[in-house]
Design a protein around this motif. Structure first.
Motif, mmCIF file in Angstrom:
data_model
loop_
_atom_site.group_PDB
_atom_site.id
_atom_site.type_symbol
_atom_site.label_atom_id
_atom_site.label_comp_id
_atom_site.label_asym_id
_atom_site.label_seq_id
_atom_site.Cartn_x
_atom_site.Cartn_y
_atom_site.Cartn_z
ATOM 1 N N VAL A 15 -11.893 -8.822 -49.115
ATOM 2 C CA VAL A 15 -12.481 -9.962 -48.424
ATOM 3 C C VAL A 15 -13.921 -10.160 -48.902
ATOM 4 C CG1 VAL A 15 -11.049 -9.694 -46.367
ATOM 5 C CG2 VAL A 15 -13.271 -8.560 -46.455
ATOM 6 N N TRP A 16 -14.407 -11.363 -48.718
ATOM 7 C CA TRP A 16 -15.805 -11.682 -49.030
ATOM 8 C C TRP A 16 -16.283 -12.660 -47.990
ATOM 9 C CZ3 TRP A 16 -18.716 -9.094 -52.283
ATOM 10 C CH2 TRP A 16 -19.983 -9.588 -52.548
ATOM 11 N N PRO A 17 -17.429 -12.525 -47.457
ATOM 12 C CA PRO A 17 -18.478 -11.571 -47.791
ATOM 13 C C PRO A 17 -18.193 -10.200 -47.186
ATOM 14 C CG PRO A 17 -19.224 -12.993 -46.009
ATOM 15 C CD PRO A 17 -17.871 -13.492 -46.422
ATOM 16 N N PRO A 18 -18.917 -9.180 -47.651
ATOM 17 C CA PRO A 18 -18.758 -7.831 -47.110
ATOM 18 C C PRO A 18 -19.039 -7.810 -45.610
ATOM 19 C CG PRO A 18 -20.083 -7.798 -49.107
ATOM 20 C CD PRO A 18 -19.907 -9.232 -48.729
ATOM 21 N N ARG A 19 -18.323 -6.912 -44.916
ATOM 22 C CA ARG A 19 -18.502 -6.771 -43.462
ATOM 23 C C ARG A 19 -18.582 -5.293 -43.104
ATOM 24 N NH1 ARG A 19 -13.313 -10.045 -42.647
ATOM 25 N NH2 ARG A 19 -12.660 -8.126 -41.633
ATOM 26 N N GLY A 20 -19.466 -4.970 -42.159
ATOM 27 C CA GLY A 20 -19.566 -3.614 -41.638
ATOM 28 C C GLY A 20 -20.679 -2.808 -42.276
ATOM 29 N N GLN A 21 -21.078 -1.760 -41.569
ATOM 30 C CA GLN A 21 -22.200 -0.935 -42.012
ATOM 31 C C GLN A 21 -21.805 0.502 -42.326
ATOM 32 O OE1 GLN A 21 -25.280 -2.321 -42.483
ATOM 33 N NE2 GLN A 21 -24.173 -4.200 -42.007
ATOM 34 N N LEU A 22 -20.556 0.880 -42.072
ATOM 35 C CA LEU A 22 -20.131 2.260 -42.279
ATOM 36 C C LEU A 22 -19.489 2.413 -43.652
ATOM 37 C CD1 LEU A 22 -18.574 2.771 -38.740
ATOM 38 C CD2 LEU A 22 -20.874 3.404 -39.501
ATOM 39 N N GLY A 23 -19.261 3.646 -44.033
ATOM 40 C CA GLY A 23 -18.568 3.904 -45.289
ATOM 41 C C GLY A 23 -19.448 3.720 -46.505
ATOM 42 N N HIS A 24 -18.797 3.536 -47.642
ATOM 43 C CA HIS A 24 -19.496 3.411 -48.921
ATOM 44 C C HIS A 24 -18.604 2.662 -49.910
ATOM 45 C CE1 HIS A 24 -16.863 6.890 -49.307
ATOM 46 N NE2 HIS A 24 -16.862 6.644 -50.603
ATOM 47 N N GLY A 25 -19.151 2.380 -51.069
ATOM 48 C CA GLY A 25 -18.361 1.767 -52.137
ATOM 49 C C GLY A 25 -17.711 0.463 -51.721
ATOM 50 N N TYR A 26 -16.393 0.410 -51.819
ATOM 51 C CA TYR A 26 -15.636 -0.799 -51.520
ATOM 52 C C TYR A 26 -15.336 -0.980 -50.037
ATOM 53 C CZ TYR A 26 -11.869 2.558 -51.314
ATOM 54 O OH TYR A 26 -11.099 3.636 -50.980
ATOM 55 N N ASP A 27 -15.716 -0.033 -49.182
ATOM 56 C CA ASP A 27 -15.381 -0.090 -47.756
ATOM 57 C C ASP A 27 -15.721 -1.430 -47.084
ATOM 58 O OD1 ASP A 27 -14.397 2.450 -48.023
ATOM 59 O OD2 ASP A 27 -15.946 3.418 -46.821
ATOM 60 N N PRO A 28 -16.859 -2.051 -47.384
ATOM 61 C CA PRO A 28 -17.183 -3.316 -46.714
ATOM 62 C C PRO A 28 -16.323 -4.513 -47.134
ATOM 63 C CG PRO A 28 -19.179 -2.243 -47.507
ATOM 64 C CD PRO A 28 -18.017 -1.524 -48.121
ATOM 65 N N ILE A 29 -15.534 -4.369 -48.219
ATOM 66 C CA ILE A 29 -14.721 -5.507 -48.647
ATOM 67 C C ILE A 29 -13.224 -5.226 -48.605
ATOM 68 C CG2 ILE A 29 -16.556 -6.510 -50.053
ATOM 69 C CD1 ILE A 29 -15.004 -5.432 -52.553
ATOM 70 N N PHE A 30 -12.812 -4.037 -48.140
ATOM 71 C CA PHE A 30 -11.383 -3.705 -48.111
ATOM 72 C C PHE A 30 -10.841 -3.711 -46.685
ATOM 73 C CE2 PHE A 30 -7.692 -0.906 -47.982
ATOM 74 C CZ PHE A 30 -6.925 -1.483 -48.976
ATOM 75 N N VAL A 31 -9.808 -4.547 -46.455
ATOM 76 C CA VAL A 31 -9.125 -4.622 -45.167
ATOM 77 C C VAL A 31 -7.713 -4.068 -45.361
ATOM 78 C CG1 VAL A 31 -8.239 -6.137 -43.355
ATOM 79 C CG2 VAL A 31 -10.444 -6.635 -44.425
ATOM 80 N N PRO A 32 -7.394 -2.939 -44.719
ATOM 81 C CA PRO A 32 -6.052 -2.376 -44.883
ATOM 82 C C PRO A 32 -5.003 -3.219 -44.164
ATOM 83 C CG PRO A 32 -7.278 -1.114 -43.272
ATOM 84 C CD PRO A 32 -8.225 -2.128 -43.837
ATOM 85 N N ASP A 33 -3.790 -3.222 -44.706
ATOM 86 C CA ASP A 33 -2.688 -3.925 -44.061
ATOM 87 C C ASP A 33 -2.547 -3.467 -42.615
ATOM 88 O OD1 ASP A 33 -2.134 -5.279 -46.377
ATOM 89 O OD2 ASP A 33 -0.270 -4.213 -46.824
#
Length: 65
Positions: A15-33
């Motif tokens: 997804v874009w734009p990135p969302r969230g403040q936790l995790g690292h790398g691709y975490d802000p743009i990856f939404v799991p099924d």
């Protein structure tokens, strides 16, 4: 020695734009099924139960059970 190669899979979408403040790398743009939150919007415990690493670890446990 012994070597095991196991592949972990986490189906989802980017997804874009990135969302969230936790995790690292691709975490802000990856939404799991099955969810509408990015990995960066989940707690570490939530993410770690569904991530590709968790999937690979479950497969590793099953291989040695």
């Amino acid at each position: 020695g012994h070597e095991e190669i196991l592949q972990g899979i986490a189906p989802g979408r980017l997804v874009w734009p990135p969302r969230g403040q936790l995790g690292h790398g691709y975490d802000p743009i990856f939404v799991p099924d099955g969810d509408d939150r990015t990995y960066a919007e989940m707690t570490a415990e939530e993410k770690n139960t569904i991530s590709h690493r968790a999937d690979a670890f479950r497969k590793l446990e099953a291989a040695f059970a």
